[in-house]
Design an enzyme around this catalytic site. Structure first.
Site, PDB file in Angstrom:
ATOM      1  N   LYS A  66     -14.308  11.995  26.568  1.00  0.00           N
ATOM      2  CA  LYS A  66     -14.470  12.898  25.420  1.00  0.00           C
ATOM      3  C   LYS A  66     -14.021  14.336  25.719  1.00  0.00           C
ATOM      4  O   LYS A  66     -13.474  15.004  24.852  1.00  0.00           O
ATOM      5  CB  LYS A  66     -15.922  12.907  24.944  1.00  0.00           C
ATOM      6  CG  LYS A  66     -16.368  11.572  24.320  1.00  0.00           C
ATOM      7  CD  LYS A  66     -17.793  11.672  23.810  1.00  0.00           C
ATOM      8  CE  LYS A  66     -18.282  10.337  23.281  1.00  0.00           C
ATOM      9  NZ  LYS A  66     -19.633  10.429  22.706  1.00  0.00           N
ATOM     10  N   ASP A 102     -20.837  12.781  16.593  1.00  0.00           N
ATOM     11  CA  ASP A 102     -22.165  12.330  17.046  1.00  0.00           C
ATOM     12  C   ASP A 102     -23.284  13.079  16.322  1.00  0.00           C
ATOM     13  O   ASP A 102     -24.274  12.482  15.895  1.00  0.00           O
ATOM     14  CB  ASP A 102     -22.318  12.515  18.556  1.00  0.00           C
ATOM     15  CG  ASP A 102     -21.486  11.506  19.343  1.00  0.00           C
ATOM     16  OD1 ASP A 102     -21.170  10.437  18.781  1.00  0.00           O
ATOM     17  OD2 ASP A 102     -21.150  11.786  20.504  1.00  0.00           O
TER      18      ASP A 102
END
Ligand code: ATR
Length: 282
Positions: A66, A102
């Site tokens: 990420k 998220d």
């Protein structure tokens, strides 16, 4: 023309994203596919830079890539920039764009599961200070919480996140969490405690007010020891599977042009798959 997207990371074999996006592609009759690409960190920068050449409209990014994905973006949105990481990439006029969904997934799941959960927005207590915690702390501050107390075993990791997001975020030693429990509108477990096969999270919930919501990002098992204890006290609980489902929505909309819905049926499909693979008890 078929639109292609995929989940990338290492390992990606465990990822439920192909099931999630595959379900939506079928449900909306879209000419697209969503696959898996095993991308070790050493090859990650090159992979994301060549996304278009590989025929992809975009992709999801999971651990451990990420931060690498973020570092090669031509354009990071506000969420990705705040977190220094990206889990959803897409192309716009040949430019590689990215966001982190998220935090969105966490909040959208609460909005859908416990309407009114954020009525007070006074204090959120977050346990754990890893990548998921960072995204959730940021999302809670964005949602307007006056204070987000971040309790972590390694105080320094909580301090790093607090420094990044300003005075509303207050770092605390993990074993002092019970001291703010009585003021918390929501308690969120972002530690790995409670995962199947690991140690349980044992915090004293007795000081939580009856209106408090308890949320866990762990979803194997669905009912973690924390959620079981919270439900036994009559508190409202939210499990981690919903966050996984909701975090996929913005990416799907970017790549395939339809904003998909998180439904009870979709949730059952995921649960059935987790059961079939032996991760969840039948
Ligand atoms: P993520 O997957 O969100 O990036 P991570 O970086 O693996 O998560 O972090 C796991 C979290 O669980 C950390 O906050 C970790 O605490 P430390 O920062 O002190 O390592 C927490 N954690 C793991 N085991 C724990 C335990 N036995 N007691 C308390 N916290 C624990």
């Amino acid at each position: 023309m078929t639109v292609h997207a995929c989940i990338t990371g290492s390992p990606v074999s465990y990822s439920r994203s192909p099931l999630l996006h595959g379900y939506w592609l079928k449900a909306y009759g879209i000419d697209g596919d969503y696959g898996r690409e095993e991308v070790p960190p050493a090859q990650a920068a090159e992979f994301y830079r060549s996304l278009a050449a590989r025929g992809y409209a975009g992709c999801n990014v999971t651990a451990p890539n990420k931060e690498i994905a973020f570092s090669v973006l031509d354009e990071a949105d506000e969420n990705a920039a705040a977190l220094g990481s990206a889990n959803t990439l897409w192309l716009e006029d040949g430019r590689l764009c990215g966001t982190s969904t998220d935090g969105y997934g966490f909040i959208a799941n609460l909005d859908a599961s416990v309407p009114g959960w954020d009525g007070a927005r006074r204090l959120a207590l977050v346990l754990g200070a890893g990548g998921a915690s960072r995204a959730i702390v940021h999302a809670l501050v964005q949602r307007g919480f006056e204070r987000v107390v971040l309790a972590n075993r390694t105080l320094e990791r909580a301090e790093i996140i607090a420094t990044a997001f300003g005075k509303k975020v207050v770092p605390l030693a993990f074993d002092k969490a019970s001291e703010v429990m009585a003021d918390a509108d929501i308690l969120v477990n972002c530690t790995s405690l409670g995962m199947k096969g690991g140690a349980a999270l044992t915090v004293d919930l007795s000081r939580l007010r009856p209106e408090a919501v308890v949320s866990d990002i762990v979803y194997v098992p669905l009912l973690t020891p924390l959620l079981t204890a919270a439900a036994a006290r009559g508190l409202r609980t939210v499990d981690g599977l919903g966050m996984l489902l909701h975090q996929g929505v913005p990416g799907f909309e970017r790549w395939f042009g339809v904003r998909p819905e998180v439904t009870a049926e979709l949730r059952e499909v995921l649960i059935a798959d987790l059961r079939a693979s032996g991760q969840l008890a039948a």
